[in-house]
Enzyme design. Structure first.
Site, PDB file in Angstrom:
ATOM      1  N   HIS A  70       0.849  -1.340  -0.044  1.00 25.30           N
ATOM      2  CA  HIS A  70       0.046  -0.112   0.003  1.00 25.30           C
ATOM      3  C   HIS A  70       0.736   1.382   0.200  1.00 25.30           C
ATOM      4  CE1 HIS A  70       0.680   1.065   4.300  1.00 25.30           C
ATOM      5  NE2 HIS A  70       0.419  -0.480   4.440  1.00 25.30           N
ATOM      6  N   ASP A  72      -0.225   4.267   1.055  1.00 18.85           N
ATOM      7  CA  ASP A  72      -0.588   5.229   2.143  1.00 18.85           C
ATOM      8  C   ASP A  72      -0.090   5.231   3.311  1.00 18.85           C
ATOM      9  OD1 ASP A  72      -2.558   3.133   2.241  1.00 18.85           O
ATOM     10  OD2 ASP A  72      -3.900   4.131   3.383  1.00 18.85           O
ATOM     11  N   ASP A 100       5.985   1.431   7.622  1.00 20.02           N
ATOM     12  CA  ASP A 100       4.815   1.051   7.036  1.00 20.02           C
ATOM     13  C   ASP A 100       4.095   1.847   5.761  1.00 20.02           C
ATOM     14  OD1 ASP A 100       2.477  -0.380   7.151  1.00 20.02           O
ATOM     15  OD2 ASP A 100       1.601   0.802   8.684  1.00 20.02           O
ATOM     16  N   GLU A 130      -5.231   1.894   2.766  1.00 18.00           N
ATOM     17  CA  GLU A 130      -5.106   0.527   3.496  1.00 18.00           C
ATOM     18  C   GLU A 130      -5.243   1.010   5.109  1.00 18.00           C
ATOM     19  OE1 GLU A 130      -3.152  -2.369   6.174  1.00 18.00           O
ATOM     20  OE2 GLU A 130      -2.728  -0.189   6.115  1.00 18.00           O
ATOM     21  N   GLU A 131      -4.813   2.211   5.283  1.00 18.94           N
ATOM     22  CA  GLU A 131      -4.802   2.579   6.636  1.00 18.94           C
ATOM     23  C   GLU A 131      -5.967   3.036   7.382  1.00 18.94           C
ATOM     24  OE1 GLU A 131      -2.379   1.662   8.412  1.00 18.94           O
ATOM     25  OE2 GLU A 131      -0.559   2.023   7.346  1.00 18.94           O
ATOM     26  N   GLU A 159       4.228  -5.938   3.847  1.00 18.89           N
ATOM     27  CA  GLU A 159       4.289  -5.385   4.915  1.00 18.89           C
ATOM     28  C   GLU A 159       5.448  -5.504   5.832  1.00 18.89           C
ATOM     29  OE1 GLU A 159       2.001  -3.653   6.662  1.00 18.89           O
ATOM     30  OE2 GLU A 159       0.114  -3.600   5.462  1.00 18.89           O
ATOM     31  N   HIS A 337       3.382   3.339  12.530  1.00 20.33           N
ATOM     32  CA  HIS A 337       2.382   4.381  13.101  1.00 20.33           C
ATOM     33  C   HIS A 337       3.172   5.383  14.328  1.00 20.33           C
ATOM     34  CE1 HIS A 337      -1.135   1.908  11.598  1.00 20.33           C
ATOM     35  NE2 HIS A 337      -0.225   2.072  10.568  1.00 20.33           N
TER      36      HIS A 337
END
Length: 361
Positions: A70, A72, A100, A130-131, A159, A337
């Site tokens: 992903h 984003d 990430d 995705e987030e 991932e 994150h």
């Protein structure tokens, strides 16, 4: 930035990708740059779906692999542009997305450019959203609208996994367990029935619950069952007439959603239980020949044995399509994150080497 150089050093490419802010919902710019770079490669067929970019080889190989990641990130926290600290094996790339998962995306994009004739046909999927809420997920949208682009014998999701193969993933569900009472003035509590007090057995059952560890296709998945929220009451002088305990169950991929729900309902026999959200897990599928070869290639390059993915990831979407899938990418997932998100640059290069050694003819 006017263009992405997919032939650059993979760490430089990671930094360049990180420095294009792409918080969920704002992926258009990075998707534009990636699409333009991929369209310059004559060996790839390229399509755009919203802010997802799809590229694939058409070599007529007997097997096809899907490699997805992903674009984003979660919101930036004063941690862009990216920066580097340390040297050699100790060098770290800091900033939003380094873990990430711009490192995984850079590995994918770099190999998509280099591998003109890989040993398998490869579909590279760079997707959006995705987030955020699952209903917006770009991979799910592609599965609904362009399922032919996800067809394959095996899939890899980039991932962060600390450069290890993490097979499948646990499933997850949430339920609300409710109690009911009778409201009354707290000065005359005996005239009511306290719904929060009535929830005590729910918490007792959770506190005494012993989660299972289940072996699925040779990997051990640890389950967990926890109260994640409790709500009740309307004022400080009113006996509450309702209480809700929200419970999250992370279950091994050998259980279906239906079996997991039945297990939770049995635990809370005598209480009102409402299922509010659920997503099935994914078996690792490491017995598939392509998966076994990939695990061997990673083991040779890194010395790391495969392990279970205990969180939920989009490998479950591939499982729904009947495609065995694993997680494999640079970065410590526990740093995803976080404001201090960072990734060893050696791990980004190591993941590229391992994936290349498997895909190269």
């Amino acid at each position: 930035m006017h263009a992405l150089d997919l032939t650059a050093d993979v760490v430089d490419l990671t930094a360049a990708l990180c420095d294009v802010p792409s918080v969920s919902g704002e992926e258009a710019r990075i998707a534009d740059l990636l699409e333009a770079a991929l369209r310059r490669l004559p060996h790839l067929e390229v399509e755009r779906d919203g802010d997802a970019v799809l590229a694939r080889t058409r070599l007529g190989r007997p097997h096809r692999v899907v490699v997805a990641g992903h674009l984003d990130t979660v919101p930036v926290a004063a941690n862009l542009p990216s920066w580097r600290e340390g040297e050699g094996e100790d060098e770290l790339l800091w900033g939003r997305g380094t873990v990430d998962m711009k490192g995984g995306v850079a590995v994918m994009a770099s190999l998509a450019a280099e591998l003109v004739a890989p040993r398998y046909d490869v579909t590279w999927v760079f997707y959006d959203h995705e987030e955020v809420d699952s209903a917006l997920n770009g991979l799910g949208r592609i599965a609904r609208h362009r399922p032919e682009w996800l067809a394959g014998d095996f899939a890899i999701l980039g991932e962060p996994s600390n450069g290890s193969v993490e097979g499948g993933c646990n499933g997850t569900l949430r339920v609300e367990v409710r109690t009911h009472g009778v409201a009354a003035h707290s000065a005359r509590a005996w005239m009511g029935k306290n719904a929060i007090h009535a929830a005590a057995p729910i918490l007792t059952r959770l506190a005494s619950y012993e989660p299972a560890s289940l072996v699925v296709d040779g990997l051990t998945y640890r389950e967990s069952l926890n109260a994640v929220r409790i709500s009740g009451g309307v004022a400080n002088n009113v006996i509450p007439d309702a209480c809700v305990v929200t419970v999250n169950y992370r279950f091994a991929p050998s259980r279906s959603v239906e079996q997991a729900e039945a297990h939770v309902r049995e635990l809370f026999t005598g209480f009102e239980v409402e299922l509010t959200d659920a997503a099935g897990g994914a078996r690792p599928g490491l017995d598939h020949p392509a998966a076994a070869e990939f695990v061997s290639a990673v083991l040779r390059r890194t010395g790391r044995e495969p392990r279970a993915k205990e969180g939920w990831t989009d490998v479950a979407r591939f499982a729904e399509l009947g495609i065995p899938a694993v997680n494999f990418g640079p970065g410590d997932p526990s740093l995803a994150h976080r404001d201090d998100e960072r990734c060893p640059t050696s791990q980004i290069r190591e993941c590229r080497v391992a994936l290349r050694s498997w895909l190269a003819p």
